[in-house]
Scaffold this active site. Sequence first.
Site, PDB file in Angstrom:
ATOM      1  N   GLU A 252      25.614  18.688 -11.039  1.00  0.00           N
ATOM      2  CA  GLU A 252      25.779  18.059  -9.727  1.00  0.00           C
ATOM      3  C   GLU A 252      26.164  16.611  -9.989  1.00  0.00           C
ATOM      4  O   GLU A 252      25.333  15.787 -10.351  1.00  0.00           O
ATOM      5  CB  GLU A 252      24.477  18.148  -8.932  1.00  0.00           C
ATOM      6  CG  GLU A 252      24.583  17.602  -7.524  1.00  0.00           C
ATOM      7  CD  GLU A 252      23.236  17.564  -6.840  1.00  0.00           C
ATOM      8  OE1 GLU A 252      22.904  16.498  -6.275  1.00  0.00           O
ATOM      9  OE2 GLU A 252      22.518  18.584  -6.882  1.00  0.00           O
TER      10      GLU A 252
ATOM     11  N   GLY B 203      27.955  14.267 -17.359  1.00  0.00           N
ATOM     12  CA  GLY B 203      27.994  15.701 -17.116  1.00  0.00           C
ATOM     13  C   GLY B 203      28.839  16.440 -18.131  1.00  0.00           C
ATOM     14  O   GLY B 203      28.492  17.543 -18.568  1.00  0.00           O
TER      15      GLY B 203
ATOM     16  N   LYS C 172      13.780  15.534 -17.757  1.00  0.00           N
ATOM     17  CA  LYS C 172      13.905  14.128 -18.151  1.00  0.00           C
ATOM     18  C   LYS C 172      14.500  13.338 -16.992  1.00  0.00           C
ATOM     19  O   LYS C 172      15.659  13.510 -16.647  1.00  0.00           O
ATOM     20  CB  LYS C 172      14.808  13.956 -19.369  1.00  0.00           C
ATOM     21  CG  LYS C 172      14.770  12.521 -19.930  1.00  0.00           C
ATOM     22  CD  LYS C 172      15.907  12.221 -20.871  1.00  0.00           C
ATOM     23  CE  LYS C 172      17.131  11.682 -20.151  1.00  0.00           C
ATOM     24  NZ  LYS C 172      16.919  10.355 -19.493  1.00  0.00           N
TER      25      LYS C 172
ATOM     26  N   GLU D  83      30.948  11.579 -16.339  1.00  0.00           N
ATOM     27  CA  GLU D  83      31.052  11.294 -17.767  1.00  0.00           C
ATOM     28  C   GLU D  83      29.875  11.907 -18.527  1.00  0.00           C
ATOM     29  O   GLU D  83      30.051  12.585 -19.548  1.00  0.00           O
ATOM     30  CB  GLU D  83      31.105   9.780 -17.993  1.00  0.00           C
ATOM     31  CG  GLU D  83      32.357   9.097 -17.458  1.00  0.00           C
ATOM     32  CD  GLU D  83      32.383   8.981 -15.945  1.00  0.00           C
ATOM     33  OE1 GLU D  83      33.486   8.883 -15.373  1.00  0.00           O
ATOM     34  OE2 GLU D  83      31.292   9.007 -15.319  1.00  0.00           O
TER      35      GLU D  83
ATOM     36  N   CYS E 220      25.507  10.338  -4.127  1.00  0.00           N
ATOM     37  CA  CYS E 220      26.679  11.098  -4.555  1.00  0.00           C
ATOM     38  C   CYS E 220      27.524  11.548  -3.374  1.00  0.00           C
ATOM     39  O   CYS E 220      28.731  11.736  -3.512  1.00  0.00           O
ATOM     40  CB  CYS E 220      26.252  12.285  -5.399  1.00  0.00           C
ATOM     41  SG  CYS E 220      25.064  13.376  -4.591  1.00  0.00           S
TER      42      CYS E 220
ATOM     43  N   GLY F 274      24.047  13.635 -12.074  1.00  0.00           N
ATOM     44  CA  GLY F 274      24.436  12.301 -12.525  1.00  0.00           C
ATOM     45  C   GLY F 274      25.933  12.119 -12.505  1.00  0.00           C
ATOM     46  O   GLY F 274      26.644  12.716 -11.690  1.00  0.00           O
ATOM     47  N   SER F 275      26.432  11.317 -13.414  1.00  0.00           N
ATOM     48  CA  SER F 275      27.847  10.944 -13.427  1.00  0.00           C
ATOM     49  C   SER F 275      28.702  12.027 -14.084  1.00  0.00           C
ATOM     50  O   SER F 275      28.218  12.785 -14.934  1.00  0.00           O
ATOM     51  CB  SER F 275      28.035   9.633 -14.180  1.00  0.00           C
ATOM     52  OG  SER F 275      27.806   9.825 -15.573  1.00  0.00           O
TER      53      SER F 275
END
Length: 516
Positions: free
Chosen positions: A269, A252, A194, A250, A303, A247-248
């Site tokens: 990651e 994660g 996704k 939060e 990142c 992603g972030s």
Amino acid sequence: MNPLNNQAVERLTELLITLDMQAELPLSNWVAGELLPGQGEYIELLNPVTGLPLVRYRDAGSTLVERAVEAAARGQQEWILLTASERGRRMTAAAWALRGHEETLAQLESVVAGKPIRDCRGEVNKVREMFEYYAGWCDKQHGEVVPVPTSHLNYVRPVPYGVVGQITPWNAPMFTCAWQLAPAIAAGNGVVLKPSEMTPFSSVVIAVLLERSGLPTGLINIVNGIGPTTGAVLTGHRGISKLVFVGSPESGRRIAQAGAERLVPSVLELGGKSANIVFADARLDDAVAGAQAAIFAAAGQSCVAGSRLLVQREVFEVVCERLARAARDITVGLPSDEATQMGPLQNARQYQHVSSMIEKAQQDGARVLCGGKRPEGLPQEAEGYFLAPTVLADVSETMAIAQEEVFGPVVVVMPFDTEEDAVRLANATRFGLAGAVWTQDPARAHRVAAQLRAGTVWINSYKAINVMSPFGGFGDSGFGRSSGIEGLREYTVAQSVWVETATSASVAMGYGNGVG
């Protein structure tokens, strides 16, 4: 509607025709070898350049996720029955299938993500490189024989998880799609991926091109939608054996929790607040150029962005002045312009977040050396999410701007006195993704690098990343590794097989038979 907005939609349609795919947007989902529309609520994408509506598509929804997982399971069974050499040949063919479509993929990414076209071209080459690299690993995942102290032959071999669920971000959708797909299928898995709901199209195109090259139908599936709906169904699905998220922090945490509830492992990651350390003996021209690329490339939406520049006090003022001057010279403009070095932020929420972080930093006492607002001299149609490269000084280590990930073209410059100060400041965040050391003293370079709690450290360089080398972080930057052999191993489990070789086998109660 703004004329440029119409032009962007027309360009997207033209690109899909070039790829011999459906000519009308939205592109939707790729499930079991078919392009299928979503079944949920409409999601509207805005043009990062203009801020105006670009295209609408429907959230995939639970039924499509179910079909995607079933298709991945079937595709995986077909895939794993092939010899390892044959899987390698097909992955090589998949890499070649991307050839000839590089410019189209780059243009598609540039329009939707708002990234400079020349940056997107480089990322397309990385996509092909990833599949070429992992194709070579298909028939080299050797097991081992363990010399157990019994009459058994004990061998260990890597086996795939089965179907893995992957969620990728909006800042580098094409790059991170290939970054995860290639090792997953090289290890023998099927995939349901996704992308971010804000950058859905390039992942679908890549999946279509890969399957057309000869991969089993359904081995790779792409479902598009938002996290609370499509994402939640995917991460909670009983048919998913491992979760991979980029992603972030939060998000994660929510992914890891969803996996933990089903005892499913995950690779995360996440974000970073990377320290770029410049000692007084560094080649300052190189260090400033490196600092500029570290934070302003991709409008800081990376990142590993070098968002904290730590400079030894003897050269602090000169580095600040040089970096501010270099930042002012960066060409900010339309992503389609070949001269553009930095485009807009990708979406309105991120633009508001970055702007508010800058405002709060100023309220806390930070000094703006350059930037901090919309650039001047932009084309009339560029009414979207543009922000000038920003350099901040007079920042303390406790300020939010020095601790929280901004994910925008904003760097804080902070002085230090000694080597020990530099290491302490560099490690004084909850993140641990990357860092860099600039010095002409090789002993110091290695000494400091060894003390940085970061998954990747550069010496007299920044942002050198290759599929051959592992990538990942510590702390709030996540766990597990992508790329390299370590990234491949994330997608397999060690299976131990015991074969009795004695002419008369004896089976004891308990574990005594293996102690011998």
